[in-house]
Scaffold this motif. Structure first.
Motif, PDB file in Angstrom:
ATOM      1  N   GLY A 268       1.032  -2.602 -13.446  1.00  0.00           N
ATOM      2  CA  GLY A 268      -0.404  -2.956 -12.988  1.00  0.00           C
ATOM      3  C   GLY A 268      -0.092  -4.346 -12.023  1.00  0.00           C
ATOM      4  N   GLY A 269      -1.452  -4.949 -12.114  1.00  0.00           N
ATOM      5  CA  GLY A 269      -1.390  -6.155 -11.116  1.00  0.00           C
ATOM      6  C   GLY A 269      -1.258  -5.761  -9.683  1.00  0.00           C
ATOM      7  N   PHE A 270      -0.430  -6.618  -8.946  1.00  0.00           N
ATOM      8  CA  PHE A 270      -0.173  -6.533  -7.627  1.00  0.00           C
ATOM      9  C   PHE A 270       1.097  -6.052  -7.545  1.00  0.00           C
ATOM     10  CE2 PHE A 270       1.139  -8.616  -3.291  1.00  0.00           C
ATOM     11  CZ  PHE A 270      -0.024  -8.052  -2.541  1.00  0.00           C
ATOM     12  N   ALA A 271       1.288  -4.926  -6.862  1.00  0.00           N
ATOM     13  CA  ALA A 271       2.232  -3.849  -6.895  1.00  0.00           C
ATOM     14  C   ALA A 271       3.398  -4.588  -6.031  1.00  0.00           C
ATOM     15  CB  ALA A 271       2.098  -2.566  -6.235  1.00  0.00           C
ATOM     16  N   THR A 272       4.684  -4.286  -6.425  1.00  0.00           N
ATOM     17  CA  THR A 272       5.818  -4.831  -5.618  1.00  0.00           C
ATOM     18  C   THR A 272       5.756  -4.234  -4.120  1.00  0.00           C
ATOM     19  OG1 THR A 272       7.309  -5.077  -7.775  1.00  0.00           O
ATOM     20  CG2 THR A 272       8.618  -4.427  -5.347  1.00  0.00           C
ATOM     21  N   ALA A 273       5.311  -2.976  -4.022  1.00  0.00           N
ATOM     22  CA  ALA A 273       5.307  -2.367  -2.627  1.00  0.00           C
ATOM     23  C   ALA A 273       4.138  -2.998  -1.751  1.00  0.00           C
ATOM     24  CB  ALA A 273       4.880  -0.838  -2.722  1.00  0.00           C
TER      25      ALA A 273
END
Length: 63
Positions: free
Chosen positions: A6-11
């Motif tokens: 979750g959170g701010f995705a790597t992509a």
């Protein structure tokens, strides 16, 4: 860390880094740290980690 889910995705981080690199290039700014970060996130994303939180990259840097 919720196992970096979750959170701010790597992509999404990679997308933002690419935009920042394009902006820097448009004004001929030399941003070697940004370029290296973009490389690392591209590798992390290519390894199938695009959906993980962007902070999960720390796992690949722990050596």
């Amino acid at each position: 860390d919720n196992d970096y889910q979750g959170g701010f995705a790597t992509a999404l981080m990679l997308k933002d880094l690419k935009l920042a690199m394009e902006a820097a290039q448009s004004v001929n700014a030399d941003v070697p740290m940004g370029a290296r970060a973009a490389e690392l996130y591209a590798q992390f994303d290519a390894a199938g980690k695009g959906g993980m939180d962007f902070s999960a990259i720390i796992q690949s840097l722990k050596n």
